[in-house]
Scaffold this motif. Structure first.
Motif, PDB file in Angstrom:
ATOM      1  N   GLN A  23       0.232  -1.609   0.064  1.00  0.00           N
ATOM      2  CA  GLN A  23      -0.063  -0.196  -0.291  1.00  0.00           C
ATOM      3  C   GLN A  23       0.942   0.996  -0.341  1.00  0.00           C
ATOM      4  O   GLN A  23       0.361   2.438  -0.891  1.00  0.00           O
ATOM      5  N   TYR A  24       1.955   0.940   0.804  1.00  0.00           N
ATOM      6  CA  TYR A  24       2.821   2.206   0.783  1.00  0.00           C
ATOM      7  C   TYR A  24       3.266   2.877  -0.676  1.00  0.00           C
ATOM      8  O   TYR A  24       3.525   3.831  -0.527  1.00  0.00           O
ATOM      9  N   VAL A  25       3.788   2.457  -1.423  1.00  0.00           N
ATOM     10  CA  VAL A  25       3.836   1.876  -2.484  1.00  0.00           C
ATOM     11  C   VAL A  25       2.782   3.025  -4.117  1.00  0.00           C
ATOM     12  O   VAL A  25       2.870   3.907  -4.379  1.00  0.00           O
ATOM     13  N   GLU A  26       1.868   2.567  -3.321  1.00  0.00           N
ATOM     14  CA  GLU A  26       0.488   2.282  -3.747  1.00  0.00           C
ATOM     15  C   GLU A  26       0.111   3.688  -4.060  1.00  0.00           C
ATOM     16  O   GLU A  26       0.243   4.618  -5.047  1.00  0.00           O
ATOM     17  N   GLN A  59      -7.220   1.437   3.854  1.00  0.00           N
ATOM     18  CA  GLN A  59      -7.808   0.300   5.058  1.00  0.00           C
ATOM     19  C   GLN A  59      -6.872  -0.085   6.153  1.00  0.00           C
ATOM     20  O   GLN A  59      -7.118   0.235   7.294  1.00  0.00           O
ATOM     21  N   ASP A  60      -5.916  -0.553   5.338  1.00  0.00           N
ATOM     22  CA  ASP A  60      -4.661  -0.912   6.361  1.00  0.00           C
ATOM     23  C   ASP A  60      -3.498  -0.204   6.699  1.00  0.00           C
ATOM     24  O   ASP A  60      -2.780   0.146   6.310  1.00  0.00           O
ATOM     25  N   PRO A  61      -3.479   0.713   8.023  1.00  0.00           N
ATOM     26  CA  PRO A  61      -2.812   1.791   8.157  1.00  0.00           C
ATOM     27  C   PRO A  61      -1.646   1.033   8.594  1.00  0.00           C
ATOM     28  O   PRO A  61      -0.477   1.929   8.824  1.00  0.00           O
ATOM     29  N   PHE A  62      -1.263  -0.283   8.889  1.00  0.00           N
ATOM     30  CA  PHE A  62      -0.226  -0.460   9.107  1.00  0.00           C
ATOM     31  C   PHE A  62       0.521  -1.161   7.593  1.00  0.00           C
ATOM     32  O   PHE A  62       1.746  -0.897   7.939  1.00  0.00           O
ATOM     33  N   LEU A  73      -2.408  15.979  15.455  1.00  0.00           N
ATOM     34  CA  LEU A  73      -0.924  14.691  16.229  1.00  0.00           C
ATOM     35  C   LEU A  73       0.354  16.056  16.403  1.00  0.00           C
ATOM     36  O   LEU A  73      -0.519  17.734  15.393  1.00  0.00           O
ATOM     37  N   SER A  74       0.506  16.124  16.389  1.00  0.00           N
ATOM     38  CA  SER A  74       2.034  17.319  17.275  1.00  0.00           C
ATOM     39  C   SER A  74       3.337  17.046  16.191  1.00  0.00           C
ATOM     40  O   SER A  74       3.764  16.323  15.672  1.00  0.00           O
ATOM     41  N   ALA A  75       3.231  18.776  15.467  1.00  0.00           N
ATOM     42  CA  ALA A  75       4.679  18.413  15.111  1.00  0.00           C
ATOM     43  C   ALA A  75       6.203  17.831  15.712  1.00  0.00           C
ATOM     44  O   ALA A  75       7.111  17.348  14.645  1.00  0.00           O
ATOM     45  N   GLU A  76       5.772  17.841  16.561  1.00  0.00           N
ATOM     46  CA  GLU A  76       7.583  16.581  17.362  1.00  0.00           C
ATOM     47  C   GLU A  76       7.428  15.305  16.976  1.00  0.00           C
ATOM     48  O   GLU A  76       8.359  14.222  16.886  1.00  0.00           O
ATOM     49  N   MET A  77       6.238  14.872  16.206  1.00  0.00           N
ATOM     50  CA  MET A  77       6.417  13.607  16.091  1.00  0.00           C
ATOM     51  C   MET A  77       6.433  12.758  14.384  1.00  0.00           C
ATOM     52  O   MET A  77       6.857  12.260  14.334  1.00  0.00           O
ATOM     53  N   LEU A  78       7.409  14.164  13.795  1.00  0.00           N
ATOM     54  CA  LEU A  78       7.353  14.350  12.778  1.00  0.00           C
ATOM     55  C   LEU A  78       8.663  13.009  12.097  1.00  0.00           C
ATOM     56  O   LEU A  78       9.205  12.798  11.079  1.00  0.00           O
ATOM     57  N   ASP A  79       9.610  13.140  13.543  1.00  0.00           N
ATOM     58  CA  ASP A  79      11.168  12.540  12.817  1.00  0.00           C
ATOM     59  C   ASP A  79      10.840  11.620  13.318  1.00  0.00           C
ATOM     60  O   ASP A  79      11.769  10.724  13.600  1.00  0.00           O
ATOM     61  N   ARG A  80       8.978  10.565  13.951  1.00  0.00           N
ATOM     62  CA  ARG A  80       9.392   9.457  14.344  1.00  0.00           C
ATOM     63  C   ARG A  80       9.191   8.623  13.119  1.00  0.00           C
ATOM     64  O   ARG A  80       9.076   8.802  12.118  1.00  0.00           O
ATOM     65  N   LEU A  81       9.259   7.309  13.721  1.00  0.00           N
ATOM     66  CA  LEU A  81       8.784   6.265  12.157  1.00  0.00           C
ATOM     67  C   LEU A  81       7.516   5.297  12.321  1.00  0.00           C
ATOM     68  O   LEU A  81       7.542   5.685  13.686  1.00  0.00           O
ATOM     69  N   PRO A  82       6.982   4.917  11.875  1.00  0.00           N
ATOM     70  CA  PRO A  82       5.285   4.559  11.786  1.00  0.00           C
ATOM     71  C   PRO A  82       5.816   3.788  13.404  1.00  0.00           C
ATOM     72  O   PRO A  82       4.429   3.629  13.272  1.00  0.00           O
ATOM     73  N   HIS A  83       6.361   2.791  13.183  1.00  0.00           N
ATOM     74  CA  HIS A  83       6.548   1.546  14.110  1.00  0.00           C
ATOM     75  C   HIS A  83       5.885   2.507  15.455  1.00  0.00           C
ATOM     76  O   HIS A  83       5.433   1.583  16.524  1.00  0.00           O
ATOM     77  N   GLN A 102      -2.850   6.304  10.741  1.00  0.00           N
ATOM     78  CA  GLN A 102      -4.731   6.912   9.981  1.00  0.00           C
ATOM     79  C   GLN A 102      -4.724   7.619  10.003  1.00  0.00           C
ATOM     80  O   GLN A 102      -4.514   8.715   8.594  1.00  0.00           O
ATOM     81  N   ARG A 103      -4.890   8.700  11.050  1.00  0.00           N
ATOM     82  CA  ARG A 103      -4.096  10.161  10.272  1.00  0.00           C
ATOM     83  C   ARG A 103      -3.006  10.687   9.671  1.00  0.00           C
ATOM     84  O   ARG A 103      -3.214  11.651   8.864  1.00  0.00           O
ATOM     85  N   ILE A 104      -2.314  10.233  10.130  1.00  0.00           N
ATOM     86  CA  ILE A 104      -0.590  10.064   9.572  1.00  0.00           C
ATOM     87  C   ILE A 104      -0.791   9.864   7.687  1.00  0.00           C
ATOM     88  O   ILE A 104      -0.970  10.463   7.490  1.00  0.00           O
ATOM     89  N   CYS A 105      -2.073   9.116   7.104  1.00  0.00           N
ATOM     90  CA  CYS A 105      -2.335   8.819   5.772  1.00  0.00           C
ATOM     91  C   CYS A 105      -3.429   9.254   5.374  1.00  0.00           C
ATOM     92  O   CYS A 105      -2.970  10.049   4.590  1.00  0.00           O
TER      93      CYS A 105
END
Lengths: 270, 612, 313, 526
Positions: A159-162, B412-415, B455-465, B473-476
């Protein structure tokens, strides 16, 4: 990373072997090429730590230098075949129009057993370190291509590629940013296996008589040369075989450890 | 002995007859050793101090969001957890403490005294063994029957779970059965040895709503016949309300509240329970309301704003005309023979700015394919897609790239939809830099976007996990907004989320729509969510839209038989409004598509239905 | 299904073509000359040239290739440059030993490796698992000819229980045949055991974490039935794949083992032909290998359907 | 699908049945008396005229017959010929023995002989001498043929009886139409063993059977000459490429004869009571050589070529091969080998002290300017591998800028044709060839287009003198003349004289001591 015992032990042995090879000129006792027929097949002693071979060359020094050659072959083949495999695999995986042709050629190469292909190439090209590396790399590459192509094909569907695609990111950028980095982990693991199998293959080529000439000692050709004599003087093949097997073993468990470490799926089991 | 720790124990609805008590649990605590190999060693409590009892003929519903420990409770009772888990406390089955049994003794109990059914009927049945054998081996294992008798009994069981042609079905493999039938096989298997207790762990979650209705009905029937005690685990408040006598609410491994259904649903004592119930959309809640309405009092997003009424002045920002998509499938059943699957057939609709059009349908109806086609991720056979007045289907690649700016998607899948290797800021700025925005400008935009989605701006430099599903899903959504699109396609964007998070994300979508005048194409299987959020609704069935119209019209005056069945199959989160669920008899044959003679009937006010 | 198999076989023609082009260009581009080999070390340039002419080696490469291709299309694979025997006949003579060796090796490896792998997966991360892992990697790390020599010397020669070398055709009796193949198969099989046991372990681990295994346990089934009835069949396909991939490995290893144990198989035929530049044999054998590869892949695909009812053709 | 399962079940059942049926029946020799031999290599080319390969000559002596043959003293004796006469300087007539038959049952005729000789003489060194002197070979009647010469040819009997490969084997006239180089359509000879194509598995084994209609001469067998009485029914020639395996098989009694027992295993075999080791002397020994490439600088300078005499000693390589002194002639300095009729050290350039040090000094006195020397190394035969490696090592120590290139023998033969690619390589040959200047691989190749391109007028003059010499004394003098020229111009440098001992089961007796394995005369006691 070092807490993983496989990586620590395997990596440790490999590093040790690399150090021995690197510092061979300082660790050697006698010129590994220097022959002295009067000293042939001497048992290990204080003068010849591992004994001497059929030409009266010092086995200890040869084994040290043999490590240089064998590790070089393994490393060069690993780099070459993963590099070539990565490139072709990316192309085949992402540009579907080329996929058919590329994969047919890879199928053709895979259809010939790797050992035989390497023997043919090496016998026909002539024995030298470079030719042996090329021969083994040609034989190993198709498997890497398959691996990478498979990864690319599955990543394309992510999905992230899409998501990147629909936000207008170009294909080349998608490959570099989203696909390439995900191939590194499996590629690294694959590289360790290629590394190990190239070293064994080099020995087999020497056995067949299509390997590296004995004037450039390698673990493989020391064993191959000594094989006629092992019933009389076991140490002639013992030491090179021990070093070779130990290194191959270490690289393999290092690769296993790396795979476990890099395999995210490992975390899925509760 | 019904010692219950929570202040809100079940009211004495029925006199507690100790002989009736099938299962009684006390102080059940399960922990797991974490960190094998190179990670830190440690111990994590999965559930703590759980206590309850189940009587003969009673159904106990266990409800909670993901991570609440409801499944672990079931697995702890069955002792099916991995070796690294330790279970403490007492689990009394008919007076026998299961925690002290040997492994072998426990294996004798499993399948014989306690039957269990799981969430995924496809993955929970062994794909390479015939279903008959899978039932028989349970009978043989517990010496209930053997030889021909076992075979006969298996057929009887399949009959009992209402599988037609049971005798023939025993030789079939799971993949040859539909989802609902597989779950029936699971039930037959669990019931094979007449267990005293049946543990059903999310048994209907993976099923379509009409199929779910059939399974619930079957379980009720079996309980009525055999008096089996049932532990029914689910996250779905509607299902719980439908089946449970008593309800146990769990959160973070602990019991929050325990009591009779009526009490839990109508007079919840705990805040958490109330919040949970508030987050659940109910069909019918929206009756008489003109437009979408946010959820109330669900924490930080509670400050809801009422979406402005729909402006219909503008022309459509997305127009789909007579769209058809088919695949040459080479699926697992045939590696060489390819068949044509017509996934979308002649679909057409308009979407205006500021409007939410929901596409609802069950799995396989073609709604996701439709979304992917609109996004240009799927080649189409025929038909036209116009985005902001331009025909996307006839564009060159470069033009299409520009047109795409106007339409973006939330998956659908935020992960799976964020590259795990990229920092959030990189994912957010990627669309911008791809369209030539400088990296400094892109970063500024990213800050604005992430704050816009809460969300807050300081989260920008984090990784998805480092984020939860809802945050991701908010980020998406933020990423989808980066290019200032006019249309957002949300494909099952909230179905992977827990109800409380789902409500928050839905509120966010509604807010954003109001603020930016976005058009929203909302694709979902969940009727209640759709009712909550949409201006108009299109019902998809077998690749076609069978009914389309204003939300109120479709929900209150469903014209197509399928729409009606869909609506009546949805269980309501209210034990006092239980009804005979529709769609009880699952369609066993292949339902035929709408006949080609079907034609559109206009019921007025844009409400149209496809009928023969 | 017959239709599918036929389609599959037809779709392999491109692979065979690619192989033939690869091999032909390889031979064309590299030094070595059968005419010189025939004439011997002492022959003068004139002698060699006469022989080249007699063998048609002076014709343009492309012409030689198409001549050869034309013959192959008529199922004529040419004749050995050296002894004039038809390549087909030479290959047929060598089929039985190589196929016997491969079959027995595969059997040996599967019989040993699969239970080992299952055991390792069942007791994952236990001492047993570690031992299996270490043993399998170790057997992978020793060059196959070293194993072969050691077994031949200590097991066959020192005890006298088994022949030291050679091959007995099946028509000479199954006992003889087997006696000659035991040690070669074991030497060759050790690598294979490593490979198969590792994939078995991995595949079993994957399967053992599946939902239906939990279902089986929830039914009260016991270990052996879960492992061998429920899990192993599901884990079979990756194992079958590796067994198939291993055939290519075996063909390679056979070259070495056939030399060590003096088995007149295809591997030795190939190496001899390569060292001697017997072009028709090299080309014929390589096509054969490609065919084997294709047929093995076909068999693998058919086996998938045996183990997994979801797969149909 | 069900069928496939059934097949699999069947296969599984068959496997079980097979493994149950295992009996430890070990090879038992059949009633036929048979000997299994492992020769130096596979008999690849079966055309005895088609190659100079020794192994084909060995095959030729078993399946074919020659007009004359060499005895153990190096003298030429009649074999197929019954009587002969030198009519005049330019005419020789020969009469065949009675009862000579080819394996297909047809009698051997003078026509067959004439055709065979004309086919043979194009590729053979000896044959070429005859061809150059001859006008024609004519069949007079069934048994008599005449060789008509254009010039006198004193070496007539030598050329017809010398084993220099390819030797003049006689085959049916119809087979001689096959051009040399193409495989013969069938292998028909008149020798003591019969070749049967159906029992030939190229690369694996070949079974020769006794030719029942062979009429041996009355004289006792004497090397290649005399009566070839075969006392065994079958000779199975196996190919065991791995000499280690072959040796173990010999010790285990699975085979009976190895032509080349590995040098390092000789001590083990000598101690084995069931095995006899057979060493060789004189012409049955080998001599190693480093042929030099005169066209590739710096070896175009004879002074630099002569440097090699200073450090190539005549025992290091044989020792490196693992030979003990009893199997070598240490320090032999003769081009025509030691213990042979034409042994000579005339003109020897060997210094008293042969050493790297001496080499270094000698090199310093030349114009050598650091040009790179390429040593080719054949890898598939041990003596080739070892001798080249030792040469490389010597030259490196002496101060040459030297590089070694390893390749299989096929590649070496092919690449040595390119005059710019190489300078030297190690090789060895049998005394039967090297013992005579005319068949000496490097002397006799003087001034013909042969890799190395050595051409020295002195050698040419010596060879002419040798050919024309009326008697043996004259030939010995000519040999010395050649030796002097060769030491000076250096077409090749020898690296040692050694035997390649054979080993066989001790229940074999009366084996003819010969470096060409001969399987007549021997007896097996089983």
């Amino acid at each position: 990373m070092l807490r993983n015992p496989s990586i620590a032990i395997g990596g440790g042995i490999v590093v040790l072997m690399v150090l021995l090879a690197l510092f061979a000129p300082y660790l050697q006792t006698i010129d590994p090429l220097s022959m002295n027929p009067l000293n042939r097949m001497k048992d290990p002693s204080s003068a010849f730590w591992f004994g001497t071979d059929a030409y009266g060359r010092d086995l200890y020094s040869r084994v040290l230098y043999g490590g240089r050659t064998s590790l070089t072959v393994g490393f060069a083949v690993a780099v070459l075949s993963t590099g070539v495999g990565l490139l072709i695999g990316l192309i085949a995986g992402y540009y579907r129009s080329l996929d058919g042709v590329v994969m047919r050629i890879m199928d053709g190469l895979m259809a010939i057993p790797a050992v035989l292909l390497a023997i043919a190439l090496s016998a026909l090209l002539g024995g030298s370190v470079l030719n042996v590396v090329i021969a083994i790399a040609v034989a190993e590459s198709p498997r890497v291509v398959r691996l990478i192509r498979g990864i690319v094909l599955s990543l394309r569907e992510r999905q992230y590629v899409e998501a990147a695609l629909i936000s207008g990111v170009s294909r080349s950028r998608i490959i570099v940013r989203h696909i390439l980095p995900s191939t590194f982990a499996p590629l690294a693991v694959q590289a360790t296996y290629v590394f190990a199998s190239a070293m064994v293959l080099e020995a087999i080529l020497s056995f067949i008589g299509a390997g590296i000439p004995p004037t450039t000692p390698s673990w493989g050709n020391i064993i191959a040369e000594g094989r006629q004599l092992w019933q009389i003087k076991f140490f002639i093949i013992l030491y090179p075989a021990l070093f070779l097997s130990l290194t191959v073993f270490a690289i393999n468990i290092f690769g296993d450890g790396l795979r476990d470490r890099l395999d995210q799926r490992g975390d899925r089991h509760l | 002995m019904t010692t219950l720790r929570t202040a809100h124990g079940p009211a004495e609805t029925t006199p507690a007859d100790p002989a009736d008590e099938v299962l009684s649990i006390d102080g059940l605590t399960t922990s797991i050793r974490t960190g094998q190999g190179d990670r830190r060693q440690g111990e994590q409590r999965l559930i703590e101090d759980i206590g309850f009892s189940v009587r003969r003929g009673q159904t106990l519903g266990i409800v909670g969001e993901s991570g609440s420990g409801k499944s672990v409770t079931a697995l702890s009772i069955m002792r099916l957890l991995p070796r690294s888990a330790t279970v403490a406390g007492r689990v009394m089955l008919k007076g026998r403490n299961l925690t002290t049994l040997s492994d072998r003794q426990m294996a004798d109990v499993r399948g014989d005294r306690i039957g269990m059914i799981f969430q995924e009927p496809m993955t929970s049945l062994n794909p390479v063994l015939p279903v008959g054998l899978q039932i028989e081996e349970s009978l043989r294992r517990h010496k209930v029957a053997s030889g021909q008798a076992a075979r006969r009994r298996a057929v009887e069981l399949l009959d009992r779970v209402r599988i037609p042609n049971a005798a023939r079905r025993t030789a079939e493999y799971p993949h040859q059965l539909s989802g609902g039938m597989r779950q029936r096989v699971m039930i037959a298997m669990a019931l094979a040895c007449n267990p005293e207790l049946l543990i059903a762990d999310e048994p209907t979650t993976a099923l379509d709503v009409t199929t779910q209705a059939g399974i619930i009905d079957l379980l009720k029937q079996i309980q009525a016949d055999d008096g089996t005690a049932i532990m029914f685990i689910t996250h779905d408040m509607g299902v719980v309300a439908e089946v449970s006598d008593d309800v146990l609410v769990m959160r973070s491994g602990r019991i929050v509240e325990h009591g009779p259904s009526q009490q839990i649903f109508h007079r919840p004592a705990e805040t958490y329970t109330r919040q949970l119930l508030n987050s659940v959309p109910r069909i019918g809640d929206m009756r008489g309301k003109p437009g979408p309405a946010p959820f109330a009092s669900i924490g930080d997003d509670g400050a809801a704003l009422a979406p402005s009424p729909l402006e219909v002045a503008k022309g459509p920002v997305l127009r789909v005309t007579d769209l058809s998509v088919s695949f040459r499938v080479r699926n697992e059943t045939s590696r060489f023979r390819r068949t044509t699957l017509r996934a979308v057939r002649g679909v057409g609709f308009d979407l205006r700015a500021g409007e939410t059009l929901a596409i609802v349908g069950e799995s396989g109806c073609g709604k996701s394919t439709l979304a992917r086609s609109i996004m240009g991720l799927q080649a189409v056979d025929s038909g036209a897609i116009e985005v902001a007045g331009r025909v996307a289907t006839s564009m060159t690649a470069a033009e299409a790239r520009l047109a795409r700016k106007a339409i973006q998607m939330v998956f659908q899948d935020p992960f799976a939809s964020l590259n795990p290797r990229l920092r959030i800021v990189d994912s957010l700025t990627e669309p911008l830099t791809a369209h030539g925005v400088s990296s400094g400008g892109a970063r500024a935009t990213a800050v604005r976007l992430i704050e816009e989605v809460g969300l807050s701006a300081e989260m920008l430099d984090r990784l998805p996990h480092q984020f939860s599903g809802g945050q991701r899903q908010r980020i998406c959504i933020a990423r989808a907004l980066a290019l200032e699109p006019e249309v957002i396609v949300a494909d099952e964007a909230v179905s992977a989320l827990d109800v409380s998070v789902q409500a928050q994300v839905l509120n966010l979508l509604m807010q954003l729509q109001a603020r930016r005048g976005l058009a929203l194409l909302f694709i979902s299987h969940d009727m209640a969510v759709v009712e909550r959020l949409s201006h108009r609704v299109a019902v998809m069935y077998r690749g076609q839209i069978v009914e389309i119209g204003p939300r109120a019209a479709v929900f209150e005056r469903p014209a197509h038989a399928y729409t009606r069945r869909l609506l009546s199959a949805v269980p309501l989160p209210d034990p006092s409004r239980r009804h005979k669920l529709s769609g009880i008899e699952e369609l066993f044959g292949t339902p035929s598509a709408e006949p080609s003679t079907a034609a559109w009937t206009d019921l007025g006010d844009g409400h149209r239905v496809l009928a023969a | 299904m017959v239709q599918s198999i036929a389609n599959r076989l037809i779709s392999t023609v491109p692979i065979l073509f690619v192989v033939s082009v690869l091999i032909f260009s390889l031979l064309y581009l590299t030094p070595g000359d059968p005419a010189q080999m025939i004439a011997g070390a002492q022959a003068t340039q004139d002698d060699v040239e006469r022989i080249r002419e007699a063998l048609g080696l002076n014709d343009p490469a492309l012409m030689r290739y198409f001549d050869w291709l034309w013959d192959v299309l008529h199922f004529d694979f040419g004749r050995s440059v050296f002894n004039g025997r038809s390549v087909t006949e030479l290959i047929m003579q060598r089929m039985e030993p190589t196929f016997s060796l491969m079959a027995l090796t595969t059997l040996f490896a599967i019989v040993i490796a699969v239970p080992l792998g299952v055991l390792a997966a069942w007791r994952a991360n236990s001492v047993v698992d570690r031992i299996v892992l270490v043993l399998s990697i170790a057997s992978f790390s020793i060059p196959v000819f070293v194993t072969g020599y050691v077994l031949a010397y200590y097991v066959a020669f020192k005890t006298g229980l088994l022949p030291v070398q050679g091959y007995a055709f099946l028509k000479e009796g199954v006992g003889e045949w087997l006696a000659h193949l035991v040690l070669p198969s074991v030497s060759l099989g050790l690598i294979y055991v490593a490979l198969i046991s590792r994939i078995t372990r991995a595949s079993m681990l994957e399967v053992l974490s599946e939902d239906y295994i939990r279902t089986a346990r929830a039914k009260g089934l016991l270990g052996r039935r879960i492992l061998f009835v429920h899990a192993l069949r599901n884990a079979a396909n990756p194992i079958v794949t590796v067994v198939g991939v291993g055939v290519a490995l075996l063909l390679g290893g056979a070259v070495v083992i056939e030399s060590v144990f003096n088995i007149p198989g295809i591997g030795r035929l190939t190496v001899d032909a390569i060292l001697r530049r017997d072009y028709p044999i090299i080309q014929g054998v390589m096509l054969l290998f490609a065919m084997i590869y294709i047929v093995v892949n076909l068999i693998i695909d058919l086996l998938y359907t045996v183990f997994d009812p979801r797969i149909r053709y | 699908m069900r069928d496939l399962k059934a097949v699999l079940n069947l296969a599984a059942a068959a496997c079980i049945a097979a493994s149950v049926g295992v009996a430890s029946t070990l090879p038992a020799h059949a009633a036929t008396k048979s000997v299994t031999a492992v020769l130096e290599a596979e008999i690849v080319t079966l055309d005895p005229h088609g190659t100079s390969a020794y192994i084909t000559r060995t095959f030729g002596y078993m399946v074919f017959d020659t007009l004359f043959a060499m005895d153990s003293n190096g003298a030429i004796q009649p074999e197929m010929v019954d009587s002969w006469e030198q009519v005049d300087d330019l005419t020789w007539t020969f009469t065949l023995r009675d009862g000579l038959t080819f394996h297909d049952g047809t009698p051997v005729t003078a026509t067959d002989v004439a055709a065979s000789l004309k086919r043979w003489w194009s590729l053979s060194t000896m044959g070429r001498l005859l061809k150059a002197a001859a006008k024609d070979v004519v069949a007079k009647d069934d048994k008599t043929f005449e060789i008509q010469l254009a010039e006198p040819f004193p070496l007539m009997l030598t050329s017809l009886g010398h084993p220099n490969s390819p030797a003049p084997f006689i085959m049916p006239a119809r087979l001689t139409e096959t051009p040399v180089g193409q495989p013969l359509p069938e292998i028909i000879g008149s020798g003591p063993f019969v070749f049967d194509a159906s029992r030939h598995f190229p690369g694996d084994s070949m079974t020769l059977t006794r030719f029942e209609d062979y009429k041996p001469r009355d004289e006792p067998a004497d090397f290649l000459a005399g009566g070839k009485v075969v006392n065994i029914d079958e000779l199975k020639i196996e190919v065991i490429p791995d000499s280690m395996t072959a040796t173990t098989a010999l010790s285990a009694g699975e085979i009976d004869y190895i032509q080349y027992a590995p040098f390092d295993l000789l001590p083990i075999l000598e101690q084995d009571p069931n095995v006899t080791v057979m060493g060789f002397q004189g012409l049955n020994m080998f001599q190693g050589y480093y042929p030099l490439n005169w066209r590739n600088p710096p070896f175009d300078d004879p002074a630099i070529r002569r440097v090699l005499w200073n450090f190539v000693d005549q025992s290091s390589v044989p020792i490196a091969l693992g030979l003990s002194e009893e199997y070598m002639v240490p320090g032999c300095q003769s081009y025509f080998m030691c213990g042979t009729p034409y042994e000579t050290t005339a003109g020897s350039q060997f210094p008293d002290e042969i050493s790297v040090e001496a080499g270094r000094k000698a090199l310093a006195e030349t114009d050598y300017d650091g040009e790179e020397i390429v040593v080719f190394q054949g890898t598939d035969i041990e003596a080739l591998r070892v001798s080249s490696a030792v040469l490389y090592e010597w030259m490196r120590q002496v101060g040459f800028n030297v590089r070694i290139e390893a390749m299989d023998w096929a590649t070496l033969l092919s690449r040595r044709k390119n005059e710019n690619e190489w300078h030297a390589y190690g090789v060895h040959a049998l005394g039967l060839d090297l013992g005579n200047p005319l068949s000496h691989f490097w002397i006799a190749r003087n001034c013909v287009d042969f890799p190395g391109w050595f051409c020295d007028e002195g050698i040419t003059a010596g060879l002419d003198a040798f050919k024309e010499a009326p008697d043996d004394d004259g030939r010995k003098a000519a040999a010395a003349q050649i030796s002097e020229a060769a030491f000076e111009s250096v077409p090749a440098v020898m690296w040692g004289q050694f035997a390649q001992p054979a080993a066989y089961r001790s229940d074999i007796s009366n084996i003819i001591p010969s470096a060409i394995p001969l399987f007549w005369n021997l007896e097996v006691d089983r």
